[in-house]
Motif scaffolding. Structure first.
Motif, PDB file in Angstrom:
ATOM      1  N   GLN A   1      11.023  74.860  15.699  1.00 11.04           N
ATOM      2  CA  GLN A   1      11.861  73.303  15.737  1.00 11.04           C
ATOM      3  C   GLN A   1      11.602  73.348  17.646  1.00 11.04           C
ATOM      4  OE1 GLN A   1      15.817  72.587  16.020  1.00 11.04           O
ATOM      5  NE2 GLN A   1      15.255  70.269  14.842  1.00 11.04           N
ATOM      6  N   GLU A   2      10.932  73.593  18.804  1.00 11.25           N
ATOM      7  CA  GLU A   2      10.938  73.101  19.768  1.00 11.25           C
ATOM      8  C   GLU A   2       9.100  73.088  19.877  1.00 11.25           C
ATOM      9  OE1 GLU A   2      11.579  76.415  22.179  1.00 11.25           O
ATOM     10  OE2 GLU A   2      13.847  76.197  22.701  1.00 11.25           O
ATOM     11  N   THR A   3       8.592  73.676  18.848  1.00 12.99           N
ATOM     12  CA  THR A   3       6.557  73.301  18.515  1.00 12.99           C
ATOM     13  C   THR A   3       7.286  71.866  18.094  1.00 12.99           C
ATOM     14  OG1 THR A   3       7.288  73.842  16.507  1.00 12.99           O
ATOM     15  CG2 THR A   3       6.552  75.844  18.162  1.00 12.99           C
ATOM     16  N   LEU A   4       8.534  71.540  16.945  1.00 14.06           N
ATOM     17  CA  LEU A   4       7.750  70.486  16.224  1.00 14.06           C
ATOM     18  C   LEU A   4       9.184  68.814  17.394  1.00 14.06           C
ATOM     19  CD1 LEU A   4      10.321  71.170  13.533  1.00 14.06           C
ATOM     20  CD2 LEU A   4       7.626  71.125  13.798  1.00 14.06           C
ATOM     21  N   VAL A   5       8.941  69.492  18.719  1.00 13.53           N
ATOM     22  CA  VAL A   5       9.414  67.920  19.768  1.00 13.53           C
ATOM     23  C   VAL A   5       7.812  68.030  21.057  1.00 13.53           C
ATOM     24  CG1 VAL A   5      11.096  67.489  20.943  1.00 13.53           C
ATOM     25  CG2 VAL A   5      10.999  68.172  18.504  1.00 13.53           C
TER      26      VAL A   5
ATOM     27  N   MET B   1      15.776  72.028   9.341  1.00 10.76           N
ATOM     28  CA  MET B   1      14.777  72.351   8.054  1.00 10.76           C
ATOM     29  C   MET B   1      14.464  70.608   7.441  1.00 10.76           C
ATOM     30  SD  MET B   1      16.438  75.212   6.053  1.00 10.76           S
ATOM     31  CE  MET B   1      15.087  75.169   4.393  1.00 10.76           C
ATOM     32  N   ILE B   2      15.216  69.478   7.821  1.00 13.18           N
ATOM     33  CA  ILE B   2      14.432  68.732   7.422  1.00 13.18           C
ATOM     34  C   ILE B   2      14.015  67.753   7.811  1.00 13.18           C
ATOM     35  CG2 ILE B   2      15.436  65.885   6.651  1.00 13.18           C
ATOM     36  CD1 ILE B   2      15.925  68.037   5.002  1.00 13.18           C
ATOM     37  N   THR B   3      14.754  68.069   9.568  1.00 17.79           N
ATOM     38  CA  THR B   3      13.121  67.542  10.783  1.00 17.79           C
ATOM     39  C   THR B   3      12.717  68.073  10.586  1.00 17.79           C
ATOM     40  OG1 THR B   3      13.782  69.615  12.020  1.00 17.79           O
ATOM     41  CG2 THR B   3      15.188  67.345  12.206  1.00 17.79           C
ATOM     42  N   ALA B   4      11.958  69.513  10.437  1.00 20.62           N
ATOM     43  CA  ALA B   4      10.555  69.917   9.989  1.00 20.62           C
ATOM     44  C   ALA B   4       9.872  69.016   8.442  1.00 20.62           C
ATOM     45  CB  ALA B   4      10.624  71.389   9.508  1.00 20.62           C
ATOM     46  N   ALA B   5      10.309  68.526   7.054  1.00 15.77           N
ATOM     47  CA  ALA B   5       9.990  68.167   6.248  1.00 15.77           C
ATOM     48  C   ALA B   5       9.315  66.243   7.431  1.00 15.77           C
ATOM     49  CB  ALA B   5      10.700  68.302   5.519  1.00 15.77           C
ATOM     50  N   ALA B   6      10.543  66.199   8.442  1.00 18.66           N
ATOM     51  CA  ALA B   6       9.979  64.444   8.240  1.00 18.66           C
ATOM     52  C   ALA B   6       8.654  64.245   9.189  1.00 18.66           C
ATOM     53  CB  ALA B   6      10.663  64.290   9.474  1.00 18.66           C
TER      54      ALA B   6
END
Length: 575
Positions: A340-344, A398-403
């Protein structure tokens, strides 16, 4: 006793400790009870002695208060007649003698000293009783009280004059009283002037110019020796009673200590045996034999302890299994957190010339439901997106990953021509299909055009970002206000876009509701008002410093209270 690892445990066994402790407790209890008993006995004797002394003292006081004026009345006529000194001596002798009585083999003199003076303060008669009663008649002519009568009589007369003088100054009564000590004895003295026709007064008693009514004086001294007798007798009785109580307590205490020790030995052994068995089984479990269990042979607390020991052994086995499973889950959560840290984006401030911005992301748990991202478009345009999934934790992550994936797909498909409305529609479809309405996401998408100095934006149920604009040394807040359905609420949702012009110095604050809704230890929310005040206070700083100042202010307010929601924020400034 041998413990785990083959080591020998030093020290006394439990049974020995119980025996010693019980015996010591019995001894302490018996000694304490004996001391308390002796103390109470001594206190009773002291109280009784004090009451006797007070009663005796009050008796002497009453006797003097009543007897002195009566004695003065008895000698009154004899003093008036003059020349009847023998009769006065006889009266004084009889009065002193009849007040003497035997008490417990001792002589209580009662009235021990008595003398009568004439109207000129010269001696008429004097009696003092010690081993025998000695009475003398005053000389002819009468002479003042002198050393020949003894220091007691001289001191008594001087004290009487002083007492009358003090009473005259305060308009006190003519009957004065005081204590005198002489030769180790104490006396309660009463002095009274003999008046005829007028009420006796203290002033008249000491007047140098004799009042016509003054005929003489009477001085009576009562022996206070019985007070010392009471104290001595009580002390002897108290010592004797204390000794008897101590001996009785010692004998009874020794008997109880012996009986208690025997009972302690029996009870200690009955308790220590099953406990030793428990210790042995615990040692087996410590060595790896998780199937070791104790045999339950009683239904008392020891048996209950054995049942709990067996239950504990079962729970240890289960706990080891759960610990292994928890370790596996923790490892997976760490992987999810790293992903998740890689998503931000990183927390480093971004400087694009006309636009500078810095982001902040802090999940409430190991993984969170907040998310933000940015992309550089063509012709000085920059896409900034911020979102907040309902809840936090792994499902929200998981939803933030989909977003994030949907946002990247939209950028890839539409390139630099992507619009905020199309971006939200694509993300809405992706989240709806992924979460099936079990989770939804608020989102605010914006494109900052640094050349046109505008910001175009669309909203999917998210907090309205603040637009802070400085003017004339002050600052005013505005909102990028536009509404729309949350992502994942409705597959067919459409979104509108709105454009706002920007001026140099404008500060834009995108944020999720976590920073304003999190509470301190008192249960108070940080709130929009404190948030805006923090923004205004730090508005003059660079975007990175401004972000850090706002976060520090909020963190100080929260204190040690746990965060109930994720916190995400982007601070942007137009140059």
């Amino acid at each position: 006793m041998t413990v785990a690892g083959g080591r020998r445990r030093a020290g006394a066994s439990l049974s020995v400790k119980m025996i010693l402790t019980t015996t010591l407790l019995i001894i302490v209890t018996v000694v304490g009870s004996g001391l308390l008993n002796v103390f109470n006995i001594r206190r009773v004797f002291d109280d009784t002695t004090q009451r006797q002394q007070e009663l005796f003292s009050r008796g002497r006081e009453t006797l003097g208060e009543i007897g002195t004026p009566l004695f003065a009345r008895a000698v009154q006529q004899l003093l008036i007649d003059r020349g009847r000194d023998p009769d006065i001596v006889s009266l004084v002798r009889e009065t002193v003698a009849q007040d003497t009585k035997d008490q417990d083999g001792r002589k209580d003199y009662g009235l021990k000293l008595a003398f009568v003076l004439d109207l000129n303060q010269n001696l008429v008669a004097h009696c003092y009783e010690d081993a025998k009663l000695e009475c003398i008649q005053g000389a002819t002519p009468h002479e003042p009280v002198g050393p020949a009568l003894g220091q007691l009589s001289v001191t008594t007369w001087q004290r009487a004059l002083e007492a009358w003088k003090a009473a005259a100054d305060t308009k006190g009564p003519a009957l004065v009283r005081f204590d005198v000590e002489a030769a180790g004895s104490r006396y309660r003295v009463f002095a009274f002037p003999v008046f005829i026709g007028d009420e006796p007064t203290a002033a008249g008693a000491i007047a140098a110019d004799r009042p016509e009514a003054r005929q003489g004086y009477v001085i009576l001294g009562y022996d206070l020796a019985p007070i010392a007798w009471f104290a001595t007798s009580a002390a002897e009785q108290k010592a004797e009673a204390s000794t008897r109580a101590a001996l009785y307590t010692g004998a009874v205490g020794a008997l109880f200590a012996l009986i208690g020790t025997l009972l302690a030995i029996f009870q200690g052994l009955s308790i220590s045996r099953p406990i030793k068995q428990l210790a042995w089984k615990a040692d087996q479990i410590a060595r790896g034999d998780l199937m070791a269990r104790v045999e339950i042979t009683s239904s008392d607390e020891i048996g209950f302890l054995g049942e709990n020991f067996n239950f504990m052994a079962d729970q240890i086995t289960i706990l080891l299994q759960q610990t292994a499973e928890k370790a596996r889950i923790e490892q997976e959560l760490e992987v999810a957190r790293a992903i998740q840290e890689t998503l931000v984006p990183t927390a480093d401030p971004v400087d694009k010339g006309a636009l500078k911005f810095a982001g902040f992301y802090q999940p409430a748990a190991q993984t969170g439901g907040d998310w933000w991202t940015w992309s550089e478009l063509a012709s000085g345009k920059y896409l900034l997106v911020i979102g907040d999934v309902t809840g936090h934790g792994v499902p929200s992550a998981m939803i933030t990953a989909a977003a994030k994936a949907a946002c990247d797909v939209a950028r890839h498909v539409h390139g630099d021509t992507v619009t905020v409305t199309r971006l939200l529609e694509i993300m809405n479809h992706a989240i709806y299909e992924s979460a099936q309405r079990r989770f939804v996401m608020t989102c605010f998408a914006s494109i900052v055009d640094t050349e046109a100095r505008t910001i175009t934006y669309a909203n999917a149920g998210h907090n309205f970002p603040y637009l802070f604009r400085s003017s004339e040394g002050k600052g005013e807040f505005g909102s990028l206000m536009i509404r729309g359905n949350r992502l994942g609420d409705d597959r067919t949702s459409k979104y509108e876009a709105k454009t706002t012009e920007l001026v140099p110095g404008d500060v834009i604050i995108w944020y999720t509701d976590g920073i304003v809704e999190c509470e301190n230890e008192a249960g108070d929310e940080y709130g929009e008002k404190r948030f805006r005040a923090s923004v205004r206070k730090a508005a003059a700083l660079d975007v990175g410093e401004m972000r850090d100042a706002i976060v520090a202010d909020a963190t100080t307010f929260f204190g040690e209270a746990p965060r109930k929601d994720d916190i995400t924020m982007i601070i942007g400034r137009i140059a």
